[in-house]
Every structure is written in structure tokens, then in C-alpha cells.
Design a protein around this motif. Sequence first.
Motif, PDB file in Angstrom:
ATOM      1  N   ALA A 192       2.445  -1.724  91.592  1.00 49.22           N
ATOM      2  CA  ALA A 192       3.292  -1.036  90.526  1.00 49.22           C
ATOM      3  C   ALA A 192       3.369   0.340  90.715  1.00 49.22           C
ATOM      4  N   LEU A 193       2.419   1.237  91.258  1.00 48.88           N
ATOM      5  CA  LEU A 193       2.558   2.706  91.361  1.00 48.88           C
ATOM      6  C   LEU A 193       3.754   2.716  92.524  1.00 48.88           C
ATOM      7  N   VAL A 194       3.899   2.170  93.469  1.00 50.30           N
ATOM      8  CA  VAL A 194       5.059   2.259  94.310  1.00 50.30           C
ATOM      9  C   VAL A 194       6.392   2.099  93.627  1.00 50.30           C
ATOM     10  N   LEU A 195       6.379   0.929  92.899  1.00 53.02           N
ATOM     11  CA  LEU A 195       7.784   0.743  92.160  1.00 53.02           C
ATOM     12  C   LEU A 195       8.023   1.882  91.044  1.00 53.02           C
ATOM     13  N   ALA A 196       6.943   2.379  90.311  1.00 49.79           N
ATOM     14  CA  ALA A 196       7.300   3.196  89.438  1.00 49.79           C
ATOM     15  C   ALA A 196       7.626   4.588  90.094  1.00 49.79           C
ATOM     16  N   ALA A 197       7.050   4.956  91.162  1.00 44.69           N
ATOM     17  CA  ALA A 197       7.481   6.069  91.963  1.00 44.69           C
ATOM     18  C   ALA A 197       8.998   6.001  92.300  1.00 44.69           C
ATOM     19  N   ALA A 198       9.361   5.003  92.866  1.00 44.48           N
ATOM     20  CA  ALA A 198      10.884   4.747  93.181  1.00 44.48           C
ATOM     21  C   ALA A 198      11.794   4.881  92.081  1.00 44.48           C
ATOM     22  N   ILE A 199      11.172   4.251  91.048  1.00 45.97           N
ATOM     23  CA  ILE A 199      12.252   4.356  89.898  1.00 45.97           C
ATOM     24  C   ILE A 199      12.681   5.746  89.654  1.00 45.97           C
ATOM     25  N   VAL A 200      11.231   6.473  89.382  1.00 42.75           N
ATOM     26  CA  VAL A 200      11.458   7.730  89.042  1.00 42.75           C
ATOM     27  C   VAL A 200      12.537   8.682  89.929  1.00 42.75           C
ATOM     28  N   ILE A 201      12.219   8.630  91.372  1.00 40.85           N
ATOM     29  CA  ILE A 201      12.814   9.352  92.115  1.00 40.85           C
ATOM     30  C   ILE A 201      14.341   8.859  92.125  1.00 40.85           C
ATOM     31  N   ALA A 202      14.458   7.547  92.158  1.00 35.80           N
ATOM     32  CA  ALA A 202      16.046   6.998  91.832  1.00 35.80           C
ATOM     33  C   ALA A 202      16.470   7.552  90.581  1.00 35.80           C
ATOM     34  N   GLY A 203      15.856   7.697  89.688  1.00 33.38           N
ATOM     35  CA  GLY A 203      16.284   8.201  88.526  1.00 33.38           C
ATOM     36  C   GLY A 203      16.902   9.586  88.467  1.00 33.38           C
ATOM     37  N   VAL A 204      15.907  10.463  89.297  1.00 39.42           N
ATOM     38  CA  VAL A 204      16.096  11.916  89.333  1.00 39.42           C
ATOM     39  C   VAL A 204      17.346  12.173  90.377  1.00 39.42           C
ATOM     40  N   LEU A 205      17.649  11.354  91.450  1.00 36.22           N
ATOM     41  CA  LEU A 205      18.594  11.399  92.461  1.00 36.22           C
ATOM     42  C   LEU A 205      20.035  10.974  91.705  1.00 36.22           C
ATOM     43  N   ARG A 206      19.990   9.958  90.748  1.00 35.39           N
ATOM     44  CA  ARG A 206      21.164   9.639  90.086  1.00 35.39           C
ATOM     45  C   ARG A 206      21.961  10.721  89.313  1.00 35.39           C
ATOM     46  N   LYS A 207      21.035  11.500  88.937  1.00 33.65           N
ATOM     47  CA  LYS A 207      21.176  12.754  87.612  1.00 33.65           C
ATOM     48  C   LYS A 207      21.528  14.105  88.386  1.00 33.65           C
ATOM     49  N   ARG A 208      20.869  14.388  89.552  1.00 35.65           N
ATOM     50  CA  ARG A 208      20.598  15.484  89.967  1.00 35.65           C
ATOM     51  C   ARG A 208      20.646  15.509  91.726  1.00 35.65           C
ATOM     52  N   TYR A 209      21.556  14.926  92.124  1.00 31.54           N
ATOM     53  CA  TYR A 209      21.665  14.866  93.503  1.00 31.54           C
ATOM     54  C   TYR A 209      22.579  16.090  94.026  1.00 31.54           C
ATOM     55  N   ALA A 210      21.868  16.729  94.853  1.00 32.28           N
ATOM     56  CA  ALA A 210      22.642  17.973  95.511  1.00 32.28           C
ATOM     57  C   ALA A 210      23.478  17.612  96.612  1.00 32.28           C
ATOM     58  N   LYS A 211      24.915  18.055  96.705  1.00 32.56           N
ATOM     59  CA  LYS A 211      25.290  17.725  97.986  1.00 32.56           C
ATOM     60  C   LYS A 211      25.285  18.744  99.106  1.00 32.56           C
ATOM     61  N   ASP A 212      25.382  18.661 100.424  1.00 33.39           N
ATOM     62  CA  ASP A 212      25.230  19.513 101.363  1.00 33.39           C
ATOM     63  C   ASP A 212      25.887  20.963 100.994  1.00 33.39           C
ATOM     64  N   ASN A 213      25.266  21.774 101.586  1.00 34.54           N
ATOM     65  CA  ASN A 213      25.948  23.124 101.201  1.00 34.54           C
ATOM     66  C   ASN A 213      25.633  23.963 102.581  1.00 34.54           C
ATOM     67  N   LYS A 214      26.429  24.415 103.336  1.00 33.73           N
ATOM     68  CA  LYS A 214      26.425  25.254 104.705  1.00 33.73           C
ATOM     69  C   LYS A 214      25.367  26.411 104.385  1.00 33.73           C
ATOM     70  N   SER A 215      25.553  27.105 103.262  1.00 34.57           N
ATOM     71  CA  SER A 215      24.775  28.071 102.986  1.00 34.57           C
ATOM     72  C   SER A 215      23.239  27.884 102.717  1.00 34.57           C
ATOM     73  N   LEU A 216      22.849  26.429 102.389  1.00 31.12           N
ATOM     74  CA  LEU A 216      21.621  26.038 101.952  1.00 31.12           C
ATOM     75  C   LEU A 216      20.995  25.647 103.453  1.00 31.12           C
ATOM     76  N   LYS A 217      19.595  25.961 103.455  1.00 24.75           N
ATOM     77  CA  LYS A 217      18.916  25.681 104.502  1.00 24.75           C
ATOM     78  C   LYS A 217      17.640  25.007 104.185  1.00 24.75           C
ATOM     79  N   ILE A 218      17.572  23.475 104.380  1.00 27.09           N
ATOM     80  CA  ILE A 218      16.632  22.604 103.934  1.00 27.09           C
ATOM     81  C   ILE A 218      15.277  22.657 104.585  1.00 27.09           C
ATOM     82  N   ARG A 219      15.302  23.496 105.817  1.00 22.39           N
ATOM     83  CA  ARG A 219      14.079  23.677 106.531  1.00 22.39           C
ATOM     84  C   ARG A 219      12.830  24.061 105.838  1.00 22.39           C
TER      85      ARG A 219
END
Length: 447
Positions: free
Chosen positions: A130-157
Motif C-alpha cells: 500500500a505504501l509503495v503504491l501510494a508513493a508512486a501515485i504521489v510522485i506520478a501526480g507531481v511529475l504530470r503537473k511539474r515536470y521540468a525539461k532539460d536545460n543546459k544551464s541547469l546542473k543536476i549533480r
Amino acid sequence: MTAADVFFMALFLVIYTFSAYLVIRSFPCETDSPRWIRAAAWVIYAALAVILPNLFGDDVITMVTLCVYYLVIGRVLYHRSKTGLLYQLIYCLVNYAAQVIGVMIGVKLLYNTALEQSIVSYMMMTFKSALVLAAAIVIAGVLRKRYAKDNKSLKIRGMVLVPVFSFVLIVLYLSAGDVFFMRFGYEWLILFCLLLIIMNVYCLYFWYDVAANQELKHRLELMQQQSVLTHQYYEEMEKNYNESRKVIHDIRNHLHVLEQSEKMDEEAYFRDLHGMLNSLGLKFYSENRMLNIVLNDKLKYFPSDQVECNLGGISLDFMADVDITTVFSNLLDNAAEASEMSEMWKIPDASGAGKTAEIENADEALEIPRNMREFWLIIRGEQIQDFTVIKISNYYAGSYQPGKSGKKGHEGIGLQNVKSAVEKYHGELKIECGESEFSVTMVFPGS
């Protein structure tokens, strides 16, 4: 192993694999990998989730191996984004923390209730699922609304360190074992994992805002660069026009002298020469010097019967030359684009009468002479009490989407440039797109 054991293990395995798939499907898909390859990859993922714990008996090795394989699946079969890898890594951490919470709840029940160990084990698997599925649903919801595209000036390290350090901290707390649990209790480890989950999910929100800010800075730089280059172009054009006017003035004097010395039957020849010289001069559209230059440059590509321009009653002295070029060059470029890409043209039939034909192929339409196209452009300016009102309308057969350009490879910043220039003078910009008309209205206060 009983049938109940098999059922709950299978249930957890299905939910575990489906949750990972749910998150990765929330990314914009950038590959066209065959479905059977993707299906095989997920079968291997599920198999590893069963084999690794029994093979090594070490949660750290299991989670690191599954995480690396999960990143490979995303990178190779679904997306080409470095930011996507960051999101996958955060999901792996949240997934692991959710499992730890489920285990700790089960252990807490085992020590504080009289339930049988097998029952507690089934409950623990249920909590984990239940907790793994709930975590996935939350993360998926966040990504659908606030997915950031790659940007050369952004460093993800730097951002990658957040889920990595979070994973290390959980492992260290679990390594403390009974000493930590006896002193602080299982509740504190559950709280600690919840806080790490919240922190990592917040990183997704934070990273989206950082990426959006960088994108706005990039677009602002493009807008400023475009304005400066356009203004420089028209300043150079003004110099060329001034030089050409001097030459035209001298040539006219020479032609007048020659006209007096030649015979009358050559009058048509000299009339044609005057017409050629007139075509090199500036037409008078407005009293504003820079606006006149811009209009002459842009409107020369339109047949005179397609254009109506009436700006004689307004004054744009309150606007800087660079803003005048930004506003009118962008709007007239858009009108020229609409003229080129219109799908409705006037095509003469065999009898010579005009008829309207619909052409779906834009390349075919562009081969038709411009003077045969069904297109119009109207530019009007009025002084209404203390307000200066300018409206530019043209025929339009496309579909308008705010913030996007109809031209392939263009970023659609023209109208945004216009809006910024208008707002600089406390003006208002109104954009209207009807079934066959596109119009832009600008209103400037008198003060």
C-alpha cells in the motif's frame, strides 16, 4: 511455503513493478522502443526483485542494483532526459523509505500485539504494498503537473546528492539496529523516513521552479536580443535610405535636364525611369520616422490591393525607436507568415472568373502567385480622447496557440516581445483570433 505466502509475495511483486512503471510512464515519452522489449525489461525487473534478496540477503545490494537497472530502463527505453534520471532516483529513495516504514509498522505490531508471526508477516507485506503504491501515485501526480525539461544551464549533480544522501542516512540508521530501536523506538525511524520522503518530494517542486526560472531568463534574453538586432537593422536601413535619397535627388536633376534636350516621343522612357526611382524612395505612412521605415520595409512584400494602412492621426513620439521596431516588426512578420501559410486562395477557373479553392498542402499553396491569394491586412490608428489606439488585423486560416509559433523551429516569442514593449508604456494588448481573422489591438494612455 504456504499458498498465503505465495499470494502476498506475488501481490507485493506486482504492485512493486506496477508502481515503478506508473512513475516512469509519467515522463514525456521520447523513444519509440518496441513494446515487447519494454515488456521484457519489466519482467526482468520483477525477477530481480525476487532473486536479489534471496541471493545476497542484503537490502543495500538489492536496492542499489534495482535502482541502477531502473535508471537504465528509463534512459534507454523511455526518455533521453537527465532530469528524468533525477526524478527516477528520487522515486527509488521514496520507494525504499516507504518499504522501511511498512516493515517498521509490522515489527511494531509483532512486539506490541499477541498476533501470530505469520499474520504479522502478511500485514507487513500489505502495508509495504500500500505504501509503495501510494508513493508512486504521489510522485506520478507531481511529475504530470511539474515536470521540468532539460536545460543546459541547469546542473543536476547537486540535486542528485539529496536522494543519495537520504538513502545513506536510512541505511546508517538501520545499521544501528537494536541500539537505536531500544533507545528511541521504532516510531522515530518511521518519522525519520516520512521526513525524508517529504524532503525529496519537495525537491521535485523546487527543481521545477528552478527550471522554470531558467527558462524565463532564457526567453527574456532572446527577447532582448531580438529587439536589439531588429533595431540595429532598421537603423542601418535608415542610413541606407538617407544615402539613396541623396542619389535619387541628383539623378532626378539629371533626368530633368535630359528631358528638356530629348524629343517628345521618348517621354514614356523617362516616365518609366521616374517610376523606378519612386520605387526606391520611402512611402509616407506615418509622421514617426522609425515607424515609417518599418512599414516601408515590411509592407513592400504585400500587393497594394491587399493592404490598408491609416496611421496619420496618431503620434508615437512617446515610444522609443527600439520599442516601435519591436512592436510593428513582430506584428507585421506574423501577418506575413499568415499570408504565406493561408489555405484559402482565389484561383481563376478556365472561364476566367474567380473562384475560391481549398488547398491543404502548404507547399503547393506557396507556389501560387501572391497577387492571386485571398489575403488582406488592415493597419489603423486613432486618437480617442487621451488614448492612442492601434489595431492590426489580417486574414488568418490557421489555429492560434498562445506562446507558440506556427513556424517550425521558432520559439514563439514575437507576441511576448510585443506585450513587453506595450506594457512598458502602461499600455494594454488585446489579441483576438476569429474563424478567419487575427487582430491585435494596442491601447496607450495619453499620459
